[in-house]
Design an enzyme around this catalytic site. Structure first.
Site, short mmCIF file in Angstrom:
data_model
loop_
_atom_site.label_atom_id
_atom_site.label_comp_id
_atom_site.label_asym_id
_atom_site.label_seq_id
_atom_site.Cartn_x
_atom_site.Cartn_y
_atom_site.Cartn_z
N LYS A 12 -14.08 -14.73 -60.91
CA LYS A 12 -13.21 -13.71 -60.29
C LYS A 12 -11.72 -14.08 -60.42
CE LYS A 12 -16.67 -12.23 -56.88
NZ LYS A 12 -16.88 -11.83 -55.47
N TYR A 52 -19.63 -2.22 -58.52
CA TYR A 52 -20.05 -2.60 -57.16
C TYR A 52 -20.61 -1.42 -56.36
CZ TYR A 52 -18.18 -7.46 -56.82
OH TYR A 52 -17.97 -8.81 -56.91
N ASN A 115 -14.09 -15.52 -53.43
CA ASN A 115 -15.14 -16.55 -53.46
C ASN A 115 -15.47 -17.00 -54.88
OD1 ASN A 115 -16.51 -14.23 -54.21
ND2 ASN A 115 -18.16 -14.44 -52.73
N HIS A 118 -19.17 -14.29 -59.06
CA HIS A 118 -20.22 -13.34 -58.73
C HIS A 118 -21.41 -13.66 -59.60
CE1 HIS A 118 -22.42 -9.54 -58.19
NE2 HIS A 118 -22.62 -9.60 -59.49
N GLU A 129 -26.35 -5.30 -64.87
CA GLU A 129 -24.99 -5.86 -64.89
C GLU A 129 -24.62 -6.35 -66.29
OE1 GLU A 129 -24.66 -8.64 -61.62
OE2 GLU A 129 -24.80 -7.04 -60.14
P1 CMP Z 1 -20.25 -10.85 -54.64
O1 CMP Z 1 -21.38 -11.76 -54.87
O2 CMP Z 1 -19.33 -10.57 -55.78
O3 CMP Z 1 -20.82 -9.43 -54.14
C1 CMP Z 1 -20.07 -8.56 -53.33
C2 CMP Z 1 -18.84 -9.19 -52.78
O4 CMP Z 1 -18.29 -8.58 -51.64
C3 CMP Z 1 -19.15 -10.60 -52.31
O5 CMP Z 1 -19.38 -11.41 -53.43
C4 CMP Z 1 -17.89 -10.93 -51.50
O6 CMP Z 1 -16.87 -11.50 -52.28
C5 CMP Z 1 -17.42 -9.54 -51.04
N1 CMP Z 1 -17.44 -9.39 -49.58
C6 CMP Z 1 -16.37 -9.13 -48.82
N2 CMP Z 1 -16.70 -9.04 -47.52
C7 CMP Z 1 -18.02 -9.26 -47.44
C8 CMP Z 1 -18.95 -9.30 -46.37
N3 CMP Z 1 -18.60 -9.10 -45.10
N4 CMP Z 1 -20.24 -9.57 -46.69
C9 CMP Z 1 -20.63 -9.78 -47.97
N5 CMP Z 1 -19.79 -9.72 -49.04
C10 CMP Z 1 -18.50 -9.49 -48.77
#
Ligand code: CMP
Length: 136
Positions: A12, A52, A115, A118, A129
């Site tokens: 990311k 998403y 984070n 993904h 995906e």
């Molecule tokens: P990712 O695995 O990319 O999938 C969806 C993303 O939403 C997740 O990582 C997080 O970075 C983001 N996200 C933001 N807020 C939340 C939340 N409360 N719970 C889960 N995912 C979140």
């Protein structure tokens, strides 16, 4: 069932910005995941919203789509034994605060949004995906 699978990984914007691409790729390689394809791209907010869309009802959806489209990302096809689960174990919990020691999100994640990585959550989503980013 064949144990060699493919999964989609995204590095990311927060991690690309901090020059963590090679470090993260090395974690995959050291853990028996082959990087079959890799490209650095920037997507539009509309493309992020499409990617998403499973999260469209969530309160964080708009912010999530803005974030993924805010800078360059690296999208990869990872291949190896149980690649979907293996990648998820290497990534760690969604929230870096909850992630186990030495997982990518624990090592590099800044927040639940930033984070760093993904990864597809199932074989079915991995296929979708991979198709999304590597259509041709
Ligand atoms: P990712 O695995 O990319 O999938 C969806 C993303 O939403 C997740 O990582 C997080 O970075 C983001 N996200 C933001 N807020 C939340 C939340 N409360 N719970 C889960 N995912 C979140």
């Amino acid at each position: 069932m064949s144990s060699s699978e493919q999964t989609l990984s995204i590095i990311k914007p927060d991690a690309v910005e901090r020059n963590l691409v090679e470090e993260i790729k090395n974690i995959f390689k050291k853990n028996n995941l082959i990087i079959k394809e890799s490209k650095k791209i920037q997507i539009t907010k509309e493309e992020a919203a499409d990617f998403y869309r499973v999260h469209q009802s969530k309160p964080f959806y708009d912010e999530l789509c803005s974030y993924l489209s805010s800078g360059p990302i690296v999208v990869m096809i990872l291949q190896g034994e149980n690649a979907v689960i293996q990648n998820r174990e290497l990534m760690g919990a969604t929230n870096p605060k909850d992630a186990k020691e030495n997982t990518i999100r624990k090592l590099y994640g800044i927040s639940i949004d930033k984070n760093s990585v993904h990864g597809s959550d199932s074989n079915e989503n991995a296929k979708k995906e991979i198709e999304f980013f590597f259509k041709n």
